[in-house]
Each structure stands twice: as structure tokens, then as C-alpha cells.
Design a protein around this motif. Structure first.
Motif, PDB file in Angstrom:
ATOM      1  N   GLY A  82      34.545   6.082  28.349  1.00 55.75           N
ATOM      2  CA  GLY A  82      34.877   7.483  28.629  1.00 55.75           C
ATOM      3  C   GLY A  82      33.633   8.280  28.940  1.00 55.75           C
ATOM      4  O   GLY A  82      33.623   9.142  29.825  1.00 55.75           O
ATOM      5  N   GLY A  83      32.556   7.982  28.212  1.00 54.74           N
ATOM      6  CA  GLY A  83      31.304   8.703  28.421  1.00 54.74           C
ATOM      7  C   GLY A  83      30.749   8.452  29.809  1.00 54.74           C
ATOM      8  O   GLY A  83      30.287   9.375  30.475  1.00 54.74           O
ATOM      9  N   VAL A  84      30.804   7.179  30.240  1.00 54.45           N
ATOM     10  CA  VAL A  84      30.279   6.863  31.569  1.00 54.45           C
ATOM     11  C   VAL A  84      31.096   7.582  32.641  1.00 54.45           C
ATOM     12  O   VAL A  84      30.552   8.202  33.551  1.00 54.45           O
ATOM     13  CB  VAL A  84      30.279   5.336  31.805  1.00 54.45           C
ATOM     14  CG1 VAL A  84      29.974   5.027  33.256  1.00 54.45           C
ATOM     15  CG2 VAL A  84      29.261   4.683  30.900  1.00 54.45           C
ATOM     16  N   ALA A 103      36.721   1.483  19.118  1.00 57.14           N
ATOM     17  CA  ALA A 103      36.761   2.904  19.457  1.00 57.14           C
ATOM     18  C   ALA A 103      35.501   3.295  20.215  1.00 57.14           C
ATOM     19  O   ALA A 103      35.550   4.023  21.217  1.00 57.14           O
ATOM     20  CB  ALA A 103      36.910   3.743  18.202  1.00 57.14           C
ATOM     21  N   GLY A 104      34.364   2.776  19.744  1.00 60.14           N
ATOM     22  CA  GLY A 104      33.094   3.083  20.395  1.00 60.14           C
ATOM     23  C   GLY A 104      33.081   2.613  21.844  1.00 60.14           C
ATOM     24  O   GLY A 104      32.541   3.292  22.729  1.00 60.14           O
ATOM     25  N   VAL A 140      28.188  12.804  23.086  1.00 59.91           N
ATOM     26  CA  VAL A 140      29.405  13.537  22.710  1.00 59.91           C
ATOM     27  C   VAL A 140      30.614  12.617  22.841  1.00 59.91           C
ATOM     28  O   VAL A 140      31.469  12.558  21.949  1.00 59.91           O
ATOM     29  CB  VAL A 140      29.576  14.792  23.601  1.00 59.91           C
ATOM     30  CG1 VAL A 140      30.978  15.368  23.460  1.00 59.91           C
ATOM     31  CG2 VAL A 140      28.551  15.827  23.226  1.00 59.91           C
ATOM     32  N   ALA A 141      30.659  11.857  23.938  1.00 52.84           N
ATOM     33  CA  ALA A 141      31.805  10.977  24.165  1.00 52.84           C
ATOM     34  C   ALA A 141      31.914   9.948  23.053  1.00 52.84           C
ATOM     35  O   ALA A 141      32.979   9.743  22.456  1.00 52.84           O
ATOM     36  CB  ALA A 141      31.683  10.294  25.516  1.00 52.84           C
ATOM     37  N   VAL A 142      30.795   9.256  22.731  1.00 51.90           N
ATOM     38  CA  VAL A 142      30.843   8.180  21.740  1.00 51.90           C
ATOM     39  C   VAL A 142      31.140   8.751  20.361  1.00 51.90           C
ATOM     40  O   VAL A 142      32.029   8.273  19.644  1.00 51.90           O
ATOM     41  CB  VAL A 142      29.520   7.388  21.755  1.00 51.90           C
ATOM     42  CG1 VAL A 142      29.523   6.359  20.639  1.00 51.90           C
ATOM     43  CG2 VAL A 142      29.341   6.715  23.098  1.00 51.90           C
ATOM     44  N   GLY A 176      36.879  11.099  29.369  1.00 49.66           N
ATOM     45  CA  GLY A 176      36.029  11.406  30.517  1.00 49.66           C
ATOM     46  C   GLY A 176      36.203  12.839  30.985  1.00 49.66           C
ATOM     47  O   GLY A 176      35.225  13.575  31.157  1.00 49.66           O
ATOM     48  N   PHE A 177      37.457  13.261  31.149  1.00 48.23           N
ATOM     49  CA  PHE A 177      37.710  14.628  31.619  1.00 48.23           C
ATOM     50  C   PHE A 177      37.224  15.666  30.619  1.00 48.23           C
ATOM     51  O   PHE A 177      36.580  16.651  30.980  1.00 48.23           O
ATOM     52  CB  PHE A 177      39.200  14.833  31.897  1.00 48.23           C
ATOM     53  CG  PHE A 177      39.608  14.406  33.260  1.00 48.23           C
ATOM     54  CD1 PHE A 177      39.008  14.966  34.372  1.00 48.23           C
ATOM     55  CD2 PHE A 177      40.585  13.439  33.447  1.00 48.23           C
ATOM     56  CE1 PHE A 177      39.367  14.574  35.642  1.00 48.23           C
ATOM     57  CE2 PHE A 177      40.947  13.039  34.720  1.00 48.23           C
ATOM     58  CZ  PHE A 177      40.340  13.604  35.811  1.00 48.23           C
TER      59      PHE A 177
END
Lengths: 438, 406
Positions: free
Chosen positions: A370-372, A363-364, A410-412, A28-29
Motif C-alpha cells: 500500500g505504501g509503494v 499485515a506489514g 505512515v502506510a506500514v 494507497g489512496f
């Protein structure tokens, strides 16, 4: 099957909440920091007029010769009055305009009102169609107004609001520096960033849009001085604004519109011919050294994108990289801990591919979470860049759907990539060995 | 403590060990460069400026008739001087850090302008009382006398017709290195030259104007009798009075020139505006550093915890064979120390490489070498702090674990 993997993943993530939270936080960060910097970078490095930037060109003429050039041989980045007026007179491009920055004071009608300073540019009539400037009321002045030095102005909607309460003010009169001018047009909202038609002044990014435009020769005649940069290679011989017009000092921006490669070539030939003619007449004692860059190349050459923005983008991507390596490590820790479970699944007949799908799904899931989180932090980041970045640039950073989608993507993608190696290790678990040791 | 078993164990876990090393290396590289940039920018914000920053306000009057300036300026100055608490006033053309400059190239002789690489210098013009209003500090020589102000009119090409000048210490050193500047001639253009009568402590210019950090203090000061270019009034008072002085000053000048645009601010506001970008860059870099250190620390905690979990049996066996809790703790701390050491070694090389890249592409300066060991120590400490928790848990593994199977 996918639903089953989702459930498995959820269960596994719940089993070690600390590790899961760590991964989600790191992703996330990392995503938030890099996306916030990216939104700023995109805002300042974007094409301000994408549909037309390939047809807009900025000519530069080497009127100072070798002693006035940059170390890399670059001629001055603006024009002196002599050349600007000569080029306008020759009128070789499809459209063209010389322009200089003005800051006249406006005296509002009505007693007791304080005069206000406005900013603007003195331009030629072709400026407006060349740059597709949108009008709310009225239109640009005509070519004959240019030559007749007509007392006309175009104002923007903000000044129109301030002076006339936002009504159609075409035909009304505005007092600039003590002279009356007739309003012929009112612009719709128009504040391109960077202000590409004159990046030499203000470095490209200016918070306030130009309030007023008036015919170039009208402004010259009314003695409205240049409010932008003036660069001289010698002290002017006469004083005042008239002295500036007769001097070799550069202070005028210039832009032309050329439709195709043939027109560009023709204009180049014309510029070189002009310089050679000046050489023949003795004004220049050096061969032609002109430049004709299209708008994107011009913005690049003037370093319009602040280098701080690029550096902070690099720093933010460095942070994202650290977060990714971190996630690889944590996923590895997580997956390898479950070699027993993998051994059982493999012994019961699951192919390697099934193990891959299962663990990449997990992982996804971390990636989506993390993306949210990254989205929320990006939102907060873009909203608060105001106190982290220069105001004029911060204003440009905007949250939009494409940025949000990009952050999630990007996160996924990053997490799934980070999960590849741990998954490969997990799928390589020898079922027999695992079953034996348990 | 024998470190051979640690190496043996790490060889079995090359990838997790490699990941920790990589993470620390990246963190070290980014941290060194970010902290260096922060330091540079903070340094920029604290460059000396020898004027009375806390006590002065500036008020600009625009849109008056330039032909009446000779009468307007003295009238305005007199009105401002009457405000209670005002200790000095003067009219100037530009204000330090105001981002609106007036620059000339200054040479030490005629005809040098085009031949030699002459410094680009901020050209301050002020009316009588300028040094007192700004609070300039004289190092050598003298300020201007009344006759020198009265004799100086603005001539052709915006250069004063006087013959005397003050220069800052930095400019004196740039133009006449190792010599006394007093009595020397400063040339602006091929016709105008000024005798240096005084050297003042360094004062900042309105903007750097492409001369970089060194040129930030290059300024020349020329006296001028009242003229239209002196449209900014410097009003000096006690810092406690300046808010009221600013309000009163604006009101008075507005009343005196009803058709003019009058704007004023304290010098503190001018300074804050100038450094706003720098401050924000510092904020963003600091934020990135904090987040990155946190992420790195948590990463170490996570991986070491996993490791401890995997090795519960070995730890139990060691404990059963007589190792104390302290031994186990120290084992993990040493392991972390070795991994961090490898990480910072790689990281220092990377930090240096990034710095060289940034120097080539983004006009950054060379990072002093002491940043590298400083970054290394910071990450060593971070690693040791992060490993305490997992190491404690490892030390808490009871010896009886050794007797259980699986």
C-alpha cells in the motif's frame, strides 16, 4: 523464521487476491491523499528562515488608539511613516529595517524594447545582513548610502538576466521611472516563502520574487509610491504620496533583529517608552499598547497559512482514517477465515508470540505494498496539485526523500496498527476447538 | 421480514459489525462536510454580477506622466472607440474581481465613521460612458449627466469633488434598510458627501476586503473627469469580437504611449483568475469524496463477502429448510440496511460535531440540516449497491451445503 513468515504471508495474500488488492488500494489512496495535503501544508506552514526566526521580531505600535483597534485590542499590523522613521532614527535594535512595496517601471536600454513593470521593496541597508540575503555579485549598499539617499539599487538574478544577460552588472546603471540608479549588488536566487519580511502585502505567498531593492529614503525622495496596502483611519489631509507620508495611514512594514532575551526586553521597554513619549507630547491620548512578536508568532497572528489548506489537510486525514478502519475490517475478515490453520499451528506447539509475528508480518506486507502504491500516487498528486490548488501554493509543494519515507512509514505503521486487533483475535483461537470442528 | 435473527447473528460478530458501522459513520461525517463545502464554494462562484461579463475587455496603461492624463485619457478613449465592433468605452480606476481594490468606509452622516460600524465599500470611479461600457443595469433613479462628469475633479485624498453617486442595491439596503436610497447622502470621510441619484443591480467589488459574502456587493460609483487614476480602459463589444478588440486595443494604446506598460485581458479571464483557488478547492474536495465513497463501498463488499463465506453452512441449512433465494438476498440486504442505519445515525452526529468545530476554527458557516438526511440516504444507497454482489453469492449457495460437514 522471518523468511518463512514472509512466504506464508505471500501465499495467503495470493489466495484471496481481491481482498488483498482492496486493502492495498485503500491504504494507497489514504496515504497518497494525506501525504499530498501534508506536503502542501508543510510547505505553507514551514519556517521560512529556521536558523534565525527566533531572533527576528516585528514591532507594532498603537498609533490609532482604541477606535482603530481590532475587537481583540490588536494595534494596526503596519506602521505609519512618522513612527517608522522615528524608530529607524533611534536605531535601538541590533539591526532593523522599515520597508514598503514598490512597483517601478524599468526602461531597458536599447531601442524598440518595451518598458517592464518590476516589483520590489524600498528598504534600509541592514535589511540584507538581517535576513541573510545571498549575493551573487557585489553587496548591499552602505549605511551612509541610506542617509545620503544614494542613487543605488540591488537587483535579483532574474532582472539581471533580463537587463544584462546575467553578467556581473555591478557598477552599471538601471533606469527606474526615468531616473538612473547604479547597481551595487545582484542577488543569488532568493525567494523565501512565505515572503516573511512583508506578509501584510500579498498574504505571504507571492509567486514572483522581488526584482529590485532600493534605499528607503531614496525611494521616498524619488516619489516612488507605495504599491502595497494602505490603511487609513481618517482621510489624509494632503493629497499624493507626500500626503500619505504626513498622514496616520499605515503602509510600512518593519522588522528588527534582537539576539537574546535581554535585548528583547530592552526593545520592549524602548517601544513602551516611545509610546509614552508620544502620549506626553499629546500625539497619543492612550497608554502604550505595543506588540513585539517573534517571526513564527507574527506569521501565526497574520493567518499566513490559508485556512483552506488546513481544512483540506483535515479532510485528507479523515479519508486516511476511513481507509484504516476499512483495512482493519478486511484484515479481520482475512485472518479469522484462517482459524483452522491457526489451530493447527498452535496445536503443533507454536506460542502466541509466533502467531503474532506471522500475522503482523502479513499485515506489514500489505502496508509496504500500500505504501509503494501510496508513494506513486503521492508523486502523481504532488505533481498535479497545480490544477487542484492555487498556483502560488502549489509551486511550493515538493516531493523529497523525507516525504517519501514518511509516506511509506505512515502506510506500514498504519497497517500494522490496523492488523493488531485482528492478530489478537487470531492468536486467541482455541486450538482444540478448531481441530474438533474440522 | 423478521429482523430478530439478524440481531442475534450480529451480536455474535460484534467487531466486524462495529467496524462497518464505524466506517459508514466516518464516511458520512466527512462526506456531509465535504459536500457542504463544495456547495458553498460553487455558490460563491455564481454570485450575480450585473455587468456585461461576456462582452468587456479591460486594458491597463501604467507608467505615463500623470500630469498629461487630462489630455491622454480622452485621446485613448477616442482611439479605442474607433476599433470596429466596439460599442462603448470608458476609463475606470478599478475592475470588478481584479483583486486590486480601492475601498472607503461609507457612512450615512458626518462624524459617524469612527463611532458607528460603517461598511467598507469598493469605490469605483469612471469617466463619461462608464455605465454603458460596463453594461450596468439601472433599477431606480438615473445615471450621471455630462455636467456631473465634467464638474468632478479628483481632490485631496483621492476623493472626487462631484456631488452625486450611484450605489448597488445591496449597499443601498445596508445603508438605508427599508427606505429608498434616492436623494440620500453617502458620506466618505467627514468632508465629502454624495447624493445618491441611482440604484443599480448588484455588481461585484474587486475583492471582498474582509467584508465577507454579504459585503461582496457593496460598491459605490462616482463620476470623474479624465484623471491619472482612470488608467484602466473598459472596452465593450460583441462577445465574438472581443479577442480581436483586445489585440487591437493593446496595439493602439502601446503606439500612443510608447513608454508605458500596457496590459489587457478579457473579463472572463479576470473572473477565472479570481476564482481559480475556489475551483481548485472544489476539485480536491470532490476527489476526496469519490475516493472515500469507493473505499467505503469496497470495504462493505469485502466484509460482507467474508461474512457470507463464514455462514455458508447456515445459509445451506436455511435453504434446505425451505428459504428461497429471495429470502437469503433480503436477509443480507436488511442486515446491511440496519448496519448502515446505525452508521449514519452516528455519522450525522459526527458530521454535526465536525461542522461546529470547523465553524469555530476556520470561519465556516453552519451546515443546513438537510445535508444530514441527504448524506444518510446517499450512504444507504451505497450500502445497498455494495451488498448486492455478496448477497447474490449468498443466495447462490445450494441447499446441499447443509448436508456436508465442515
Amino acid at each position: 523464521m522471518f523468511a518463512y513468515y514472509l512466504e506464508l504471508g505471500l501465499r495467503s495474500l495470493k489466495r484471496s487476491p481481491g481482498l488483498t488488492i482492496l486493502m492495498v488500494l485503500a491504504i494507497g489512496f489514504g496515504v497518497a491523499a494525506s501525504m499530498t495535503s501534508w506536503s502542501v501544508f508543510r510547505a505553507v506552514s514551514g519556517d521560512p528562515i529556521p536558523w534565525k526566526s527566533a531572533q527576528l521580531f516585528v514591532p507594532q505600535i498603537d498609533m490609532w488608539g482604541p477606535s482603530g483597534r481590532d475587537p481583540d485590542g490588536e494595534p494596526p499590523n503596519a506602521m505609519d511613516y512618522t513612527d517608522a522613521v522615528a524608530l529607524m532614527r533611534d536605531h535601538r535594535a541590533k539591526r532593523q529595517s522599515a520597508m514598503y512595496q514598490i512597483a517601478p517601471s524599468v526602461v531597458p536600454t536599447g531601442a524598440g524594447k518595451h518598458p517592464l513593470n518590476v516589483s520590489g521593496h524600498a528598504v534600509y541597508s541592514e535589511f540584507f545582513p538581517m535576513l541573510d540575503v545571498p549575493f551573487k555579485y557585489g553587496s548591499a549598499w552602505s549605511a551612509s548610502d541610506d542617509t545620503n539617499r544614494a542613487q543605488v539599487v540591488v537587483i535579483n538574478s532574474k532582472l539581471n538576466q533580463k537587463l544584462f544577460g546575467g553578467v556581473d552588472s555591478v557598477g552599471k546603471s538601471v533606469n527606474l521611472e526615468g531616473h538612473e540608479y547604479r547597481v551595487v549588488g545582484v542577488l543569488d536566487h532568493w525567494n523565501p516563502q512565505p515572503r516573511y519580511y512583508d506578509v501584510v502585502n500579498g498574504g505571504g505567498f507571492v509567486i514572483d520574487a522581488d526584482d529590485v531593492f532600493m534605499p528607503f529614503q531614496t525611494a521616498i525622495q524619488a516619489d516612488i509610491p507605495n504599491d502595497g496596502n494602505t490603511n487609513c483611519n481618517a482621510v489624509p489631509e494632503e493629497s499624493g504620496f507626500v500626503g500619505l507620508q504626513h498622514s496616520p495611514c499605515v503602509w510600512i512594514a518593519y522588522m528588527v533583529e534582537l539576539d537574546d532575551a535581554a535585548a528583547v526586553q530592552a526593545y520592549r521597554t524602548y517601544l513602551d517608552g516611545y509610546a509614552r513619549q508620544q502620549q506626553a507630547s499629546g500625539r497619543f491620548s492612550w497608554p502604550p499598547n505595543n506588540r513585539l512578536r517573534d517571526l513564527p508568532a507574527w506569521l501565526e497572528s497574520q493567518h499566513v497559512v490559508p485556512s483552506d489548506t488546513k481544512v483540506s489537510l483535515l479532510v485528507a486525514f479523515g479519508l486516511l482514517l476511513v481507509c484504516l478502519v476499512n483495512t482493519v475490517g478486511l484484515l479481520l475478515a482475512k485472518f479469522l477465515r484462517r482459524s483452522g490453520e491457526i489451530g493447527v499451528r498452535r496445536a503443533l506447539g507454536a506460542p502466541r508470540a509466533a502467531i503474532y509475528v506471522q500475522f503482523l508480518t502479513e499485515a506489514g506486507m500489505v502496508g509496504v505494498a500500500g505504501g509503494v502504491l501510496g508513494l506513486l500516487l503521492t508523486g502523481a498528486g504532488v505533481a498535479s496539485v497545480g490544477w487542484v490548488l492555487p498556483k502560488d501554493i502549489a509551486d511550493l509543494a515538493r516531493l523529497d526523500v523525507s516525504l517519501l519515507a514518511l509516506a511509506l512509514l505512515v502506510a506500514v505503521v498504519a497497517t500494522v496498527l490496523a492488523g493488531l486487533y485482528p492478530t489478537w483475535r487470531a492468536s486467541n483461537v482455541q486450538p482444540a476447538w478448531q481441530l474438533k470442528s474440522n | 421480514m423478521d429482523i430478530r435473527p439478524i440481531f442475534a447473528a450480529l451480536r455474535k460478530h460484534r467487531i466486524p459489525a462495529g467496524l462497518i458501522v464505524l466506517e459508514i459513520a466516518l464516511a458520512c461525517a466527512v462526506l456531509c462536510n465535504a459536500v457542504f463545502m463544495i456547495g458553498q464554494r460553487i455558490g460563491e462562484m455564481h454570485v450575480p454580477n450585473a455587468i456585461d461579463e461576456a462582452g468587456i475587455v479591460d486594458i491597463t496603461v501604467q507608467g505615463t506622466d500623470p500630469k498629461l492624463a487630462a489630455a491622454d485619457v480622452p485621446r485613448n478613449l477616442a482611439a479605442l472607440r474607433e476599433i470596429p465592433g466596439v460599442t462603448a468605452v470608458a476609463a475606470v480606476n478599478i475592475v470588478p474581481l481584479s483583486q486590486s481594490g480601492w475601498n472607503s468606509n461609507v457612512a450615512t452622516g458626518p462624524g459617524e465613521l469612527l463611532k458607528k460600524n460603517t461598511p467598507n465599500v469598493a469605490q469605483y470611479l469612471f469617466s463619461r460612458g462608464g455605465p454603458e461600457a460596463l453594461g450596468m443595469r439601472l433599477l431606480r433613479g438615473r445615471f450621471f449627466d455630462d455636467a456631473e462628469y465634467a464638474d468632478s475633479q479628483l481632490g485631496v485624498s483621492y476623493l472626487p469633488g462631484g456631488h452625486v453617486a450611484l450605489v448597488t442595491q445591496s449597499l443601498a439596503e445596508r445603508l438605508w434598510p427599508g427606505q429608498s436610497a434616492l436623494g440620500k447622502q453617502a458620506w466618505i470621510g467627514d468632508d465629502n458627501h454624495y447624493t445618491v441619484v441611482g440604484v443599480v443591480a448588484d455588481i461585484l467589488r474587486p475583492d471582498r476586503n474582509g467584508e465577507g459574502a454579504a459585503g461582496f456587493h457593496w460598491a459605490i460609483f462616482l463620476p470623474l473627469s479624465p484623471a491619472s487614476v482612470l488608467n484602466t480602459y473598459i472596452v465593450r463589444s460583441n462577445p465574438g469580437d472581443r479577442g480581436r478588440v483586445l489585440r487591437d486595443g493593446i496595439r493602439k494604446l502601446e503606439a500612443l504611449s510608447p513608454n508605458a506598460v500596457v496590459k489587457g485581458q478579457t473579463f472572463t479571464e479576470v473572473r477565472d483568475k479570481f476564482f481559480a483557488d475556489t475551483r481548485s478547492m472544489v476539485g480536491m474536495l470532490a476527489l476526496v469524496c469519490v475516493v472515500m465513497l469507493a473505499v467505503t463501498a469496497f470495504g462493505i463488499v469485502g466484509l460482507t463477502s467474508f461474512w457470507v463465506g463464514q455462514r455458508r453452512r447456515q445459509i445451506g441449512i436455511r435453504r434446505a429448510l425451505g428459504a428461497t433465494r429471495g429470502h437469503i438476498m433480503r436477509y443480507f440486504q436488511t442486515e446491511n440496511f440496519l448496519l448502515t442505519a446505525a452508521g449514519v445515525l452516528l455519522g450525522m452526529a459526527l458530521a454535526f460535531g465536525i461542522n461546529v468545530y470547523l465553524m469555530q476554527h476556520y470561519e465556516l458557516q453552519r451546515m443546513p440540516m438537510y445535508y444530514l438526511p441527504a448524506g444518510a440516504i446517499a450512504l444507504w444507497l451505497l450500502g445497498q449497491l455494495a451488498v448486492i454482489g455478496p448477497a447474490r453469492r449468498a443466495a447462490a449457495v445450494p441447499p446441499v451445503v447443509a448436508t456436508r460437514s465442515g
